[in-house]
Design a protein around this motif. Sequence first.
Motif, PDB file in Angstrom:
ATOM      1  N   ALA A   1     -37.077  -0.027  25.084  1.00 40.77           N
ATOM      2  CA  ALA A   1     -38.393  -0.631  24.891  1.00 40.77           C
ATOM      3  C   ALA A   1     -38.559  -1.819  25.833  1.00 40.77           C
ATOM      4  O   ALA A   1     -37.631  -2.202  26.556  1.00 40.77           O
ATOM      5  CB  ALA A   1     -38.557  -1.054  23.439  1.00 40.77           C
ATOM      6  N   ARG A   2     -39.734  -2.416  25.813  1.00 50.93           N
ATOM      7  CA  ARG A   2     -40.009  -3.521  26.730  1.00 50.93           C
ATOM      8  C   ARG A   2     -39.037  -4.696  26.596  1.00 50.93           C
ATOM      9  O   ARG A   2     -38.683  -5.302  27.614  1.00 50.93           O
ATOM     10  CB  ARG A   2     -41.459  -3.976  26.588  1.00 50.93           C
ATOM     11  N   PRO A   3     -38.553  -5.051  25.381  1.00 55.11           N
ATOM     12  CA  PRO A   3     -37.553  -6.123  25.312  1.00 55.11           C
ATOM     13  C   PRO A   3     -36.279  -5.793  26.088  1.00 55.11           C
ATOM     14  O   PRO A   3     -35.650  -6.696  26.656  1.00 55.11           O
ATOM     15  CB  PRO A   3     -37.277  -6.245  23.809  1.00 55.11           C
ATOM     16  N   HIS A   4     -35.900  -4.508  26.134  1.00 57.74           N
ATOM     17  CA  HIS A   4     -34.719  -4.124  26.916  1.00 57.74           C
ATOM     18  C   HIS A   4     -35.001  -4.262  28.414  1.00 57.74           C
ATOM     19  O   HIS A   4     -34.133  -4.712  29.174  1.00 57.74           O
ATOM     20  CB  HIS A   4     -34.335  -2.680  26.584  1.00 57.74           C
ATOM     21  N   PHE A   5     -36.203  -3.904  28.819  1.00 55.47           N
ATOM     22  CA  PHE A   5     -36.576  -4.094  30.225  1.00 55.47           C
ATOM     23  C   PHE A   5     -36.614  -5.583  30.567  1.00 55.47           C
ATOM     24  O   PHE A   5     -36.219  -5.989  31.664  1.00 55.47           O
ATOM     25  CB  PHE A   5     -37.935  -3.450  30.519  1.00 55.47           C
ATOM     26  N   ALA A   6     -37.090  -6.397  29.641  1.00 49.73           N
ATOM     27  CA  ALA A   6     -37.147  -7.841  29.888  1.00 49.73           C
ATOM     28  C   ALA A   6     -35.744  -8.396  30.119  1.00 49.73           C
ATOM     29  O   ALA A   6     -35.524  -9.202  31.033  1.00 49.73           O
ATOM     30  CB  ALA A   6     -37.818  -8.546  28.703  1.00 49.73           C
ATOM     31  N   GLU A   7     -34.795  -7.963  29.299  1.00 54.43           N
ATOM     32  CA  GLU A   7     -33.425  -8.443  29.466  1.00 54.43           C
ATOM     33  C   GLU A   7     -32.845  -7.983  30.804  1.00 54.43           C
ATOM     34  O   GLU A   7     -32.134  -8.739  31.481  1.00 54.43           O
ATOM     35  CB  GLU A   7     -32.559  -7.951  28.309  1.00 54.43           C
TER      36      GLU A   7
ATOM     37  N   VAL B   1     -36.512 -12.680  36.933  1.00 48.61           N
ATOM     38  CA  VAL B   1     -37.236 -13.686  36.147  1.00 48.61           C
ATOM     39  C   VAL B   1     -36.217 -14.623  35.503  1.00 48.61           C
ATOM     40  O   VAL B   1     -35.028 -14.313  35.408  1.00 48.61           O
ATOM     41  CB  VAL B   1     -38.112 -13.038  35.047  1.00 48.61           C
ATOM     42  N   ARG B   2     -36.726 -15.777  35.029  1.00 43.09           N
ATOM     43  CA  ARG B   2     -35.824 -16.760  34.409  1.00 43.09           C
ATOM     44  C   ARG B   2     -35.478 -16.407  32.970  1.00 43.09           C
ATOM     45  O   ARG B   2     -34.361 -16.645  32.520  1.00 43.09           O
ATOM     46  CB  ARG B   2     -36.460 -18.154  34.449  1.00 43.09           C
TER      47      ARG B   2
ATOM     48  N   LYS C   1     -45.258 -12.118  33.427  1.00 37.43           N
ATOM     49  CA  LYS C   1     -45.504 -11.614  34.773  1.00 37.43           C
ATOM     50  C   LYS C   1     -45.575 -10.096  34.858  1.00 37.43           C
ATOM     51  O   LYS C   1     -46.344  -9.547  35.660  1.00 37.43           O
ATOM     52  CB  LYS C   1     -44.405 -12.123  35.720  1.00 37.43           C
ATOM     53  N   TRP C   2     -44.748  -9.399  34.042  1.00 34.26           N
ATOM     54  CA  TRP C   2     -44.588  -7.970  34.274  1.00 34.26           C
ATOM     55  C   TRP C   2     -44.821  -7.062  33.079  1.00 34.26           C
ATOM     56  O   TRP C   2     -45.276  -5.926  33.245  1.00 34.26           O
ATOM     57  CB  TRP C   2     -43.171  -7.694  34.816  1.00 34.26           C
TER      58      TRP C   2
END
Length: 289
Positions: free
Chosen positions: A136-142, A150-151, A159-160
């Motif tokens: 899911a998106r949280p996994h992509f964020a990590e 990203v920071r 941003k994404w």
Amino acid sequence: MKVDLHCHSTASDGVLAPSVVVARAHERGVQMLALTDHDTLEGLDEARQTAAELGMQLVNGIELSCTWGGATIHVLGYAFAADAPALQQAIGELHQGRWLRAEEISRRLEAKGMPGALDGARAVQQALGDSGNAPARPHFAEFLVRAGHVRDHAEAFRKWLGSGKLGDVKQHWPTLEQAVGTLREARAWISLAHPWQYDFTRSKRRRLVADFIAAGGHALEVVNGLQPAEQVGGLAILAREFGMLASVGSDFHAPGDWSELGMYRPLPEDLPPLWERFNDVHSPNIAAL
């Protein structure tokens, strides 16, 4: 009885395995728990085994994604027949759709100079616990954080991955009526998840509730974690106006000061609790283990 009717595990976008979620809930005094992972029942068997060992009541739960008024809405199903054909078919279609969505997110990020996102997000997901579901998106964020794009997670979504951004890939979710219909075919009790989180006007939120009832919904999630007290009050007014049952839950995803199992604001005393219907002779069975 202390209940929590909304939480997530590594079977969807939580960070703890189903067994660990159940054990943590037990440690925190929760006596009745519903594991409500997004669009999957994958974690229920593991959760049920741990609940049996601990003497907890585990309620079959799921959070289904759907669309209404151009927005993605979530509905919570409880105490259903997990083997119901309509539910199994809907979950299979959502499972496939989530993988196609993850692949599209990865393609879009690669086009912007961030290759390997799907494999990276999948590695993040698998490190938390084995799952056959799409990242899911949280996994992509990590992944974006670890790859140095990203920071932090906040920047990844800003941003994404956030609403309206490149990685906000719209899936072909079922309609609200279809999702509620699927849960009714499985003999579920059905609650509208976190109605205040949708960016709606007061009148549009009221229309959503009216359509949810017309589709066959039973309850409002009046209390979602530590949402502001005025939101609890506003949802309580809606529940009273429409004569609905009320549900509560932490919406737990990961340990933290603002998200913890069994931690949520009090439910107004005059509202009829949804979970009291689970043991009614006319209701679906729960796993009372």
